[in-house]
Motif scaffolding. Structure first.
Motif, PDB file in Angstrom:
ATOM      1  N   GLY A 503      -7.988 -10.326  21.085  1.00  0.00           N
ATOM      2  CA  GLY A 503      -8.910  -9.158  21.729  1.00  0.00           C
ATOM      3  C   GLY A 503      -8.341  -7.889  21.347  1.00  0.00           C
ATOM      4  N   GLN A 504      -7.721  -7.512  20.388  1.00  0.00           N
ATOM      5  CA  GLN A 504      -7.219  -6.189  20.218  1.00  0.00           C
ATOM      6  C   GLN A 504      -8.484  -5.673  19.153  1.00  0.00           C
ATOM      7  OE1 GLN A 504      -4.110  -5.279  21.721  1.00  0.00           O
ATOM      8  NE2 GLN A 504      -4.739  -3.161  20.896  1.00  0.00           N
ATOM      9  N   VAL A 505      -8.983  -4.611  19.709  1.00  0.00           N
ATOM     10  CA  VAL A 505      -9.784  -3.968  18.691  1.00  0.00           C
ATOM     11  C   VAL A 505      -8.875  -2.997  17.788  1.00  0.00           C
ATOM     12  CG1 VAL A 505     -11.589  -2.241  18.477  1.00  0.00           C
ATOM     13  CG2 VAL A 505     -11.705  -3.559  20.548  1.00  0.00           C
ATOM     14  N   GLN A 506      -9.453  -3.414  16.506  1.00  0.00           N
ATOM     15  CA  GLN A 506      -8.762  -2.581  15.317  1.00  0.00           C
ATOM     16  C   GLN A 506      -8.803  -1.092  15.709  1.00  0.00           C
ATOM     17  OE1 GLN A 506     -10.820  -3.193  11.605  1.00  0.00           O
ATOM     18  NE2 GLN A 506     -10.043  -1.322  10.599  1.00  0.00           N
ATOM     19  N   THR A 507      -7.676  -0.251  15.306  1.00  0.00           N
ATOM     20  CA  THR A 507      -7.474   1.075  15.863  1.00  0.00           C
ATOM     21  C   THR A 507      -8.147   1.915  14.612  1.00  0.00           C
ATOM     22  OG1 THR A 507      -5.918   2.790  16.094  1.00  0.00           O
ATOM     23  CG2 THR A 507      -5.197   1.146  14.401  1.00  0.00           C
ATOM     24  N   GLU A 508      -8.520   3.036  15.393  1.00  0.00           N
ATOM     25  CA  GLU A 508      -9.381   3.966  14.592  1.00  0.00           C
ATOM     26  C   GLU A 508      -8.386   4.942  13.840  1.00  0.00           C
ATOM     27  OE1 GLU A 508     -12.055   6.655  16.800  1.00  0.00           O
ATOM     28  OE2 GLU A 508     -12.714   7.574  14.840  1.00  0.00           O
ATOM     29  N   GLU A 509      -7.150   4.906  14.154  1.00  0.00           N
ATOM     30  CA  GLU A 509      -6.076   5.995  13.611  1.00  0.00           C
ATOM     31  C   GLU A 509      -5.890   5.558  12.174  1.00  0.00           C
ATOM     32  OE1 GLU A 509      -1.605   7.341  14.191  1.00  0.00           O
ATOM     33  OE2 GLU A 509      -2.394   5.693  15.382  1.00  0.00           O
ATOM     34  N   ARG A 510      -6.074   6.643  11.524  1.00  0.00           N
ATOM     35  CA  ARG A 510      -5.870   6.534  10.028  1.00  0.00           C
ATOM     36  C   ARG A 510      -4.443   6.902   9.683  1.00  0.00           C
ATOM     37  NH1 ARG A 510      -8.988   5.554   4.843  1.00  0.00           N
ATOM     38  NH2 ARG A 510     -11.082   5.271   5.786  1.00  0.00           N
ATOM     39  N   THR A 511      -3.740   5.739   8.940  1.00  0.00           N
ATOM     40  CA  THR A 511      -2.481   6.074   8.404  1.00  0.00           C
ATOM     41  C   THR A 511      -2.442   5.806   7.191  1.00  0.00           C
ATOM     42  OG1 THR A 511      -1.665   3.713   8.906  1.00  0.00           O
ATOM     43  CG2 THR A 511      -1.332   5.379  10.831  1.00  0.00           C
ATOM     44  N   ARG A 512      -1.378   6.180   6.461  1.00  0.00           N
ATOM     45  CA  ARG A 512      -1.055   5.916   5.051  1.00  0.00           C
ATOM     46  C   ARG A 512      -0.422   4.793   4.859  1.00  0.00           C
ATOM     47  NH1 ARG A 512       3.172  10.296   2.694  1.00  0.00           N
ATOM     48  NH2 ARG A 512       2.240   9.140   0.994  1.00  0.00           N
ATOM     49  N   THR A 513      -0.284   4.061   3.806  1.00  0.00           N
ATOM     50  CA  THR A 513       0.097   2.743   3.359  1.00  0.00           C
ATOM     51  C   THR A 513       1.526   2.454   3.959  1.00  0.00           C
ATOM     52  OG1 THR A 513       0.522   3.119   1.240  1.00  0.00           O
ATOM     53  CG2 THR A 513      -1.627   2.170   1.723  1.00  0.00           C
ATOM     54  N   ILE A 514       2.444   3.752   3.621  1.00  0.00           N
ATOM     55  CA  ILE A 514       3.792   3.886   3.832  1.00  0.00           C
ATOM     56  C   ILE A 514       4.121   4.133   5.447  1.00  0.00           C
ATOM     57  CG2 ILE A 514       6.035   4.870   3.197  1.00  0.00           C
ATOM     58  CD1 ILE A 514       4.792   5.770   0.618  1.00  0.00           C
ATOM     59  N   PRO A 515       4.687   3.578   6.132  1.00  0.00           N
ATOM     60  CA  PRO A 515       5.644   2.552   5.644  1.00  0.00           C
ATOM     61  C   PRO A 515       5.299   1.265   6.065  1.00  0.00           C
ATOM     62  CG  PRO A 515       6.476   3.692   7.961  1.00  0.00           C
ATOM     63  CD  PRO A 515       5.020   4.158   7.491  1.00  0.00           C
ATOM     64  N   ASP A 516       4.373   0.908   6.944  1.00  0.00           N
ATOM     65  CA  ASP A 516       4.180  -0.193   7.329  1.00  0.00           C
ATOM     66  C   ASP A 516       2.632  -0.917   7.161  1.00  0.00           C
ATOM     67  OD1 ASP A 516       3.194   1.237   9.368  1.00  0.00           O
ATOM     68  OD2 ASP A 516       4.251  -0.035  10.896  1.00  0.00           O
ATOM     69  N   GLY A 517       1.929  -0.150   6.440  1.00  0.00           N
ATOM     70  CA  GLY A 517       0.550  -0.695   6.140  1.00  0.00           C
ATOM     71  C   GLY A 517      -0.492   0.282   6.709  1.00  0.00           C
ATOM     72  N   ALA A 518      -1.747   0.694   5.949  1.00  0.00           N
ATOM     73  CA  ALA A 518      -2.704   1.493   6.355  1.00  0.00           C
ATOM     74  C   ALA A 518      -3.313   0.888   7.424  1.00  0.00           C
ATOM     75  CB  ALA A 518      -3.637   1.684   5.206  1.00  0.00           C
ATOM     76  N   SER A 519      -4.173   1.833   8.469  1.00  0.00           N
ATOM     77  CA  SER A 519      -4.768   1.468   9.476  1.00  0.00           C
ATOM     78  C   SER A 519      -5.994   2.417   9.607  1.00  0.00           C
ATOM     79  CB  SER A 519      -3.998   1.604  10.886  1.00  0.00           C
ATOM     80  OG  SER A 519      -3.679   2.809  11.337  1.00  0.00           O
ATOM     81  N   GLY A 520      -6.916   1.937  10.250  1.00  0.00           N
ATOM     82  CA  GLY A 520      -8.215   2.960  10.224  1.00  0.00           C
ATOM     83  C   GLY A 520      -9.655   2.017   9.732  1.00  0.00           C
ATOM     84  N   TRP A 521     -10.617   2.780  10.083  1.00  0.00           N
ATOM     85  CA  TRP A 521     -11.813   2.009   9.904  1.00  0.00           C
ATOM     86  C   TRP A 521     -12.236   2.179   8.353  1.00  0.00           C
ATOM     87  CZ3 TRP A 521     -14.129   4.164  15.256  1.00  0.00           C
ATOM     88  CH2 TRP A 521     -13.470   3.547  16.271  1.00  0.00           C
ATOM     89  N   HIS A 522     -12.884   1.316   8.180  1.00  0.00           N
ATOM     90  CA  HIS A 522     -13.422   1.723   6.469  1.00  0.00           C
ATOM     91  C   HIS A 522     -14.874   2.061   6.824  1.00  0.00           C
ATOM     92  CE1 HIS A 522     -14.736  -0.175   2.376  1.00  0.00           C
ATOM     93  NE2 HIS A 522     -14.179   1.096   2.337  1.00  0.00           N
TER      94      HIS A 522
END
Ligand SMILES: Nc1nc2c(c(=O)[nH]1)N[C@H]1C(S)=C(S)[C@@H](COP(=O)(O)O)O[C@H]1N2
Ligand SMILES: [Mo]
Length: 529
Positions: A503-522
């Protein structure tokens, strides 16, 4: 006029000096290739210097290289090494016209650098690893020494103008340089053939593999896991199309017949060694698992899906007397080590919590391809590849996260690497110009081991709209989605986000790949008209 002709003479001399430097460097590489084929193909100078460079590259630069050159990153690196070597070789050749000993000494210095790199590689097998670089440098130094000075007989000076009346005999020089180049090419070709023959044993062992039927087959995939949308990623990625990410410049060719896997370490009551045939003789599980690389940017290509066949890792660990930390086991980290010295550390708890962590031998009905880890690799649902998916595995050591950092962790990546929820728009492509009307927006979403419950699409700043979902094959696989967009002419930004099975909605917060993987909406920008 005298000045001009002196200038011309020194220009020609300089050019010939550069040529002698290049010819001797070429000789060095060819001889090293021949020796490496006898000693160990992966101990060749370009490979070991490249490996040392890869290991020492700052994380940010490596990230840039992967982003910019993708899977060609290692080719670009090797081209870079050869270019630098070529420049130095030409300079040494010119310098050796005046200071003959310097040229040879410089070449030997390069040999020492190559030898040092070879000896410090994690897969080095001992002092013999230094041989390719040293032998190459020794022959190369002799060639440079000869080309840049008077020949032994003194009868036909080559380049030197030192002796009275001993003008450079250009024909003699060209002959000597050509002989060296041809001989080197021959040596290199022999080396390459010998290396190829080594690989043939491994290839034959792979060709002879008959994969047994799984004791626990994967459920038949319903046709509805695949949406009928042009340009969406195939649900199952063909082996040839599967992304490849590793540090291996020369893909290890391991003979399944001599391959062994050792399980040992902290809390391993009964350490054991397994052969390939022993693994094939055990009850095998077959599972659909989507693999993802931590270096994948939002919207990136380093994700793929395959049907894997293998031995359940928890069963082997159990057999060796390993207990998970929650059951009093002293080791919380499993370090997998490959034949090329790569180390990847996974949480023991995750591997033994009931998920289908496995030692895979098959990929989409085939023995593992060499690129993807033949004969055996790890596959763990829910963890990024860099903390779980060891290819060409040969050693499993139980230890703790406190006492040991694996390869990527030493390079600023996170110790733990659970896969982040991501959704990707496969079609339309960025800056596409689809005809106005109904446009199929479609792609894949993944949150391995949690599953995908929902995918939403947003046009410009509009409201989120539910996308249609393909059938979920399982919590460990990606899921296709599509959205029939009734477009109005003009420029539009399409954005996608997924909700995982918890039930967790994907976070909008854009992060880089380092250190634990990129997040954010495409999102992609397209123009309809
Ligand atoms: N021996 C070895 N195994 C490795 C790696 C590596 O560099 N060497 N890279 C890991 C990473 S970062 C990923 S994402 C996966 C990729 O597996 P694939 O190349 O089969 O897609 O392999 C993992 N296993
Ligand atoms: Mo990765």
């Amino acid at each position: 006029m005298a000045g001009v002709s002196t200038f011309r003479t020194s220009l020609i001399r300089g050019a010939l000096g550069a040529v002698s430097g290049l010819v001797s460097a070429y000789t060095a590489l060819a001889v090293a290739e021949l020796v490496a084929s006898l000693v160990r193909p992966r101990a060749g100078p370009v490979t070991v210097v490249g490996g040392a460079a890869i290991d020492r590259t700052p994380a940010a630069l490596k990230d840039y290289a992967i982003r910019t050159f993708g899977e060609n990153d290692k080719l670009v690196l090797q081209f870079g090494i050869l270019s630098v070597l070529g420049l130095f070789a030409a300079a040494l050749g010119i310098a050796s016209l005046r200071y003959r000993r310097c040229g040879a000494a410089g070449v030997l210095l390069f040999g020492v650098v190559g030898a040092a790199a070879a000896l410090t590689r994690p897969d080095a097998q001992g002092p013999v690893d230094a041989l390719p670089s040293l032998a190459g440098a020794a022959v190369s130094a002799a060639v440079l020494h000869y080309l840049s000075g008077e020949p032994v007989s003194r009868a036909a000076p080559v380049l030197s103008t030192r002796g009275p009346g001993s003008g450079p005999s250009r024909r003699g020089f060209l002959l000597a340089a050509s002989v060296a180049a041809v001989a080197a090419t021959g040596a290199g070709a022999v080396g390459r053939a010998l290396t190829g023959r080594r690989g043939e044993g491994a290839a034959a062992s792979r060709a002879a593999v008959r994969l047994p039927a799984p004791a626990s087959p994967a459920p038949v995939l319903p046709a509805s896991v695949q949406l009928k949308v042009a340009d969406i990623s195939a649900f199952t990625t063909a082996n040839e199309d599967f992304y490849r990410v590793d540090t291996a410049q020369v893909v290890p060719k391991v003979d399944a017949g001599t391959w062994r896997l050792k399980i040992h370490g902290k809390g391993v009551a009964r350490p054991r060694t397994y052969t390939y045939q022993e693994l094939l003789g055990r009850p095998l599980i077959e599972r659909d698992i989507t693999l993802t690389c931590v270096s994948n940017e939002v919207g990136g290509p380093y994700v793929g899906h395959a049907r894997w066949l293998g031995v359940r890792l928890a069963d082997l660990l159990d057999e060796c007397g390993v207990k998970p930390p929650s059951n009093g086991g002293p080791a919380d980290q499993l370090v997998a080590r490959s034949v090329d010295g790569m180390t990847l550390g996974s949480p023991v708890e995750d591997l033994m919590d009931g998920r289908d962590a496995m030692l895979a031998v098959g990929m989409n009905g085939q023995p593992l391809p060499f690129d993807h880890g033949f004969p055996v690799r790890m596959v763990v649902p829910g963890l990024y590849g860099y903390v779980s998916a060891c290819k060409w595995i040969e050693d499993v050591e139980l230890t703790t996260f406190d006492s040991y950092d694996a390869y990527w962790v030493k390079r600023a990546w996170s110790r733990r690497g659970p896969i982040k929820t991501q959704a990707r728009i496969d079609t339309p492509k960025p800056f596409a110009r689809p005809a106005a009307g109904t446009v199929a927006v479609a792609g894949v979403a993944w949150a391995q081991h949690r599953g995908i419950a929902r995918v939403e699409v947003r046009i410009d700043d509009g409201a989120w709209q539910d996308a249609d979902l393909a059938t979920q094959a399982g919590a460990d696989t990606w899921r296709q989605w599509s959205y029939p967009w009734k477009s109005a002419p003009g420029g539009h930004t399409l954005t996608v986000r997924a909700t995982d099975g918890t039930g967790q909605v994907q976070t909008e917060e854009r992060t880089r790949t380092i250190p634990d993987g990129a997040s954010g909406w495409h999102s992609v920008f397209v123009t309809t008209g």
